[in-house]
Write a protein that holds these residues in place. Structure first.
Motif, mmCIF file in Angstrom:
data_model
loop_
_atom_site.group_PDB
_atom_site.id
_atom_site.type_symbol
_atom_site.label_atom_id
_atom_site.label_comp_id
_atom_site.label_asym_id
_atom_site.label_seq_id
_atom_site.Cartn_x
_atom_site.Cartn_y
_atom_site.Cartn_z
ATOM 1 N N ARG A 12 0.814 -1.215 0.000
ATOM 2 C CA ARG A 12 0.000 0.000 0.000
ATOM 3 C C ARG A 12 0.846 1.264 0.000
ATOM 4 N NH1 ARG A 12 -2.346 -3.264 -1.789
ATOM 5 N NH2 ARG A 12 -4.251 -4.246 -1.124
ATOM 6 N N LEU A 13 2.070 1.193 0.526
ATOM 7 C CA LEU A 13 2.953 2.364 0.526
ATOM 8 C C LEU A 13 3.100 2.926 -0.881
ATOM 9 C CD1 LEU A 13 5.936 1.297 2.819
ATOM 10 C CD2 LEU A 13 4.099 2.887 3.363
ATOM 11 N N LEU A 14 3.444 2.078 -1.812
ATOM 12 C CA LEU A 14 3.673 2.519 -3.186
ATOM 13 C C LEU A 14 2.397 3.029 -3.831
ATOM 14 C CD1 LEU A 14 5.987 -0.387 -4.389
ATOM 15 C CD2 LEU A 14 6.656 1.923 -3.740
ATOM 16 N N GLU A 15 1.297 2.320 -3.612
ATOM 17 C CA GLU A 15 0.018 2.699 -4.215
ATOM 18 C C GLU A 15 -0.502 4.032 -3.689
ATOM 19 O OE1 GLU A 15 -2.719 -0.434 -3.367
ATOM 20 O OE2 GLU A 15 -1.683 -1.874 -4.651
ATOM 21 N N ARG A 16 -0.225 4.318 -2.431
ATOM 22 C CA ARG A 16 -0.851 5.466 -1.776
ATOM 23 C C ARG A 16 0.087 6.634 -1.544
ATOM 24 N NH1 ARG A 16 -4.584 1.568 2.014
ATOM 25 N NH2 ARG A 16 -5.821 0.837 0.257
ATOM 26 N N GLY A 17 1.338 6.497 -1.927
ATOM 27 C CA GLY A 17 2.251 7.632 -1.875
ATOM 28 C C GLY A 17 2.845 7.940 -0.524
ATOM 29 N N ALA A 18 2.963 6.949 0.338
ATOM 30 C CA ALA A 18 3.610 7.142 1.634
ATOM 31 C C ALA A 18 4.957 6.424 1.620
ATOM 32 C CB ALA A 18 2.739 6.602 2.757
ATOM 33 N N ARG A 39 -8.355 -2.553 16.628
ATOM 34 C CA ARG A 39 -7.019 -2.142 16.202
ATOM 35 C C ARG A 39 -6.742 -0.707 16.623
ATOM 36 N NH1 ARG A 39 -8.216 -4.861 10.431
ATOM 37 N NH2 ARG A 39 -7.815 -7.010 11.079
ATOM 38 N N SER A 40 -5.501 -0.310 16.503
ATOM 39 C CA SER A 40 -5.096 1.047 16.839
ATOM 40 C C SER A 40 -4.708 1.790 15.569
ATOM 41 C CB SER A 40 -3.895 1.034 17.788
ATOM 42 O OG SER A 40 -4.239 0.399 18.996
ATOM 43 N N GLY A 41 -5.059 3.056 15.533
ATOM 44 C CA GLY A 41 -4.673 3.894 14.416
ATOM 45 C C GLY A 41 -3.803 5.036 14.895
ATOM 46 N N PHE A 42 -2.975 5.522 14.001
ATOM 47 C CA PHE A 42 -2.112 6.668 14.269
ATOM 48 C C PHE A 42 -2.166 7.562 13.047
ATOM 49 C CE2 PHE A 42 -0.503 2.969 16.440
ATOM 50 C CZ PHE A 42 -0.279 3.428 17.728
ATOM 51 N N ARG A 43 -2.200 8.892 13.269
ATOM 52 C CA ARG A 43 -2.195 9.812 12.122
ATOM 53 C C ARG A 43 -1.225 10.955 12.392
ATOM 54 N NH1 ARG A 43 -7.778 10.849 13.882
ATOM 55 N NH2 ARG A 43 -8.410 9.453 12.229
ATOM 56 N N ARG A 44 -0.659 11.427 11.297
ATOM 57 C CA ARG A 44 0.286 12.538 11.395
ATOM 58 C C ARG A 44 0.342 13.243 10.051
ATOM 59 N NH1 ARG A 44 6.731 12.223 12.979
ATOM 60 N NH2 ARG A 44 7.176 14.317 12.297
ATOM 61 N N ASN A 45 0.455 14.567 10.089
ATOM 62 C CA ASN A 45 0.588 15.372 8.876
ATOM 63 C C ASN A 45 2.060 15.637 8.588
ATOM 64 O OD1 ASN A 45 -2.178 15.524 8.619
ATOM 65 N ND2 ASN A 45 -2.330 17.536 9.553
ATOM 66 N N PHE A 46 2.388 15.629 7.295
ATOM 67 C CA PHE A 46 3.743 15.917 6.830
ATOM 68 C C PHE A 46 3.667 16.982 5.745
ATOM 69 C CE2 PHE A 46 3.855 11.554 8.308
ATOM 70 C CZ PHE A 46 5.050 11.478 9.013
ATOM 71 N N PRO A 47 4.621 17.921 5.703
ATOM 72 C CA PRO A 47 4.690 18.842 4.562
ATOM 73 C C PRO A 47 4.982 18.013 3.309
ATOM 74 C CG PRO A 47 6.221 19.511 6.300
ATOM 75 C CD PRO A 47 5.658 18.181 6.683
ATOM 76 N N PHE A 48 4.334 18.330 2.217
ATOM 77 C CA PHE A 48 4.529 17.565 0.984
ATOM 78 C C PHE A 48 5.084 18.457 -0.125
ATOM 79 C CE2 PHE A 48 2.780 15.262 -2.806
ATOM 80 C CZ PHE A 48 3.579 14.136 -2.677
ATOM 81 N N ASN A 49 4.358 19.515 -0.463
ATOM 82 C CA ASN A 49 4.807 20.488 -1.471
ATOM 83 C C ASN A 49 5.386 19.829 -2.724
ATOM 84 O OD1 ASN A 49 4.124 22.709 0.204
ATOM 85 N ND2 ASN A 49 5.973 22.291 1.383
ATOM 86 N N ALA A 50 4.611 18.911 -3.286
ATOM 87 C CA ALA A 50 5.068 18.188 -4.471
ATOM 88 C C ALA A 50 3.865 17.753 -5.299
ATOM 89 C CB ALA A 50 5.911 16.985 -4.064
ATOM 90 N N GLU A 51 4.170 17.152 -6.423
ATOM 91 C CA GLU A 51 3.121 16.677 -7.327
ATOM 92 C C GLU A 51 2.855 15.202 -7.087
ATOM 93 O OE1 GLU A 51 2.644 15.949 -12.074
ATOM 94 O OE2 GLU A 51 3.659 17.787 -11.446
ATOM 95 N N TRP A 52 1.588 14.845 -7.099
ATOM 96 C CA TRP A 52 1.176 13.442 -7.011
ATOM 97 C C TRP A 52 0.062 13.230 -8.023
ATOM 98 C CZ3 TRP A 52 2.512 8.806 -5.471
ATOM 99 C CH2 TRP A 52 1.550 7.809 -5.333
ATOM 100 N N GLN A 53 0.284 12.342 -8.948
ATOM 101 C CA GLN A 53 -0.680 12.007 -9.991
ATOM 102 C C GLN A 53 -1.201 13.254 -10.721
ATOM 103 O OE1 GLN A 53 -3.560 9.401 -8.140
ATOM 104 N NE2 GLN A 53 -2.126 7.688 -8.210
ATOM 105 N N GLY A 54 -0.255 14.134 -11.081
ATOM 106 C CA GLY A 54 -0.572 15.286 -11.898
ATOM 107 C C GLY A 54 -1.094 16.506 -11.167
ATOM 108 N N LYS A 55 -1.141 16.477 -9.856
ATOM 109 C CA LYS A 55 -1.646 17.608 -9.087
ATOM 110 C C LYS A 55 -0.677 17.915 -7.945
ATOM 111 C CE LYS A 55 -5.932 19.290 -7.102
ATOM 112 N NZ LYS A 55 -7.302 18.974 -6.695
ATOM 113 N N VAL A 56 -0.505 19.205 -7.626
ATOM 114 C CA VAL A 56 0.419 19.621 -6.564
ATOM 115 C C VAL A 56 -0.345 19.750 -5.253
ATOM 116 C CG1 VAL A 56 1.993 21.432 -5.792
ATOM 117 C CG2 VAL A 56 1.912 20.801 -8.202
#
Length: 83
Positions: A12-18, A39-56
């Protein structure tokens, strides 16, 4: 404590861009939340400032769904949301 990724999560890392580094950082220092099926979940925001699938995008939110195995975490799936 160590963080391991299940083969499903690795795929899923490759498919979802993480990245594996982002997932580990999310589990180690992200905001925890309750996920389905005990189950347990964890979330965190990261600066991206890049293009993914044709959109920034400026930011990426990584969510890791994991189960506790003794003192370690096994990440079973990963979700990335770009905004």
């Amino acid at each position: 404590m160590s963080v391991r990724l299940h083969p499903h999560a690795q795929t899923r890392l490759l498919e979802r861009g993480a990245t594996e580094e982002e997932v580990i950082a999310t589990v180690e220092s992200g905001t925890p939340f309750a996920a389905q099926f005990g189950r347990s979940g964890f979330r965190r925001n990261f600066p991206f400032n890049a293009e993914w699938q044709g959109k920034v995008y400026a930011m990426k939110k990584v969510e890791a769904i994991a189960i506790k195995e003794n003192e370690d975490w096994l990440v079973i799936t990963v979700i990335a949301k770009l905004f």
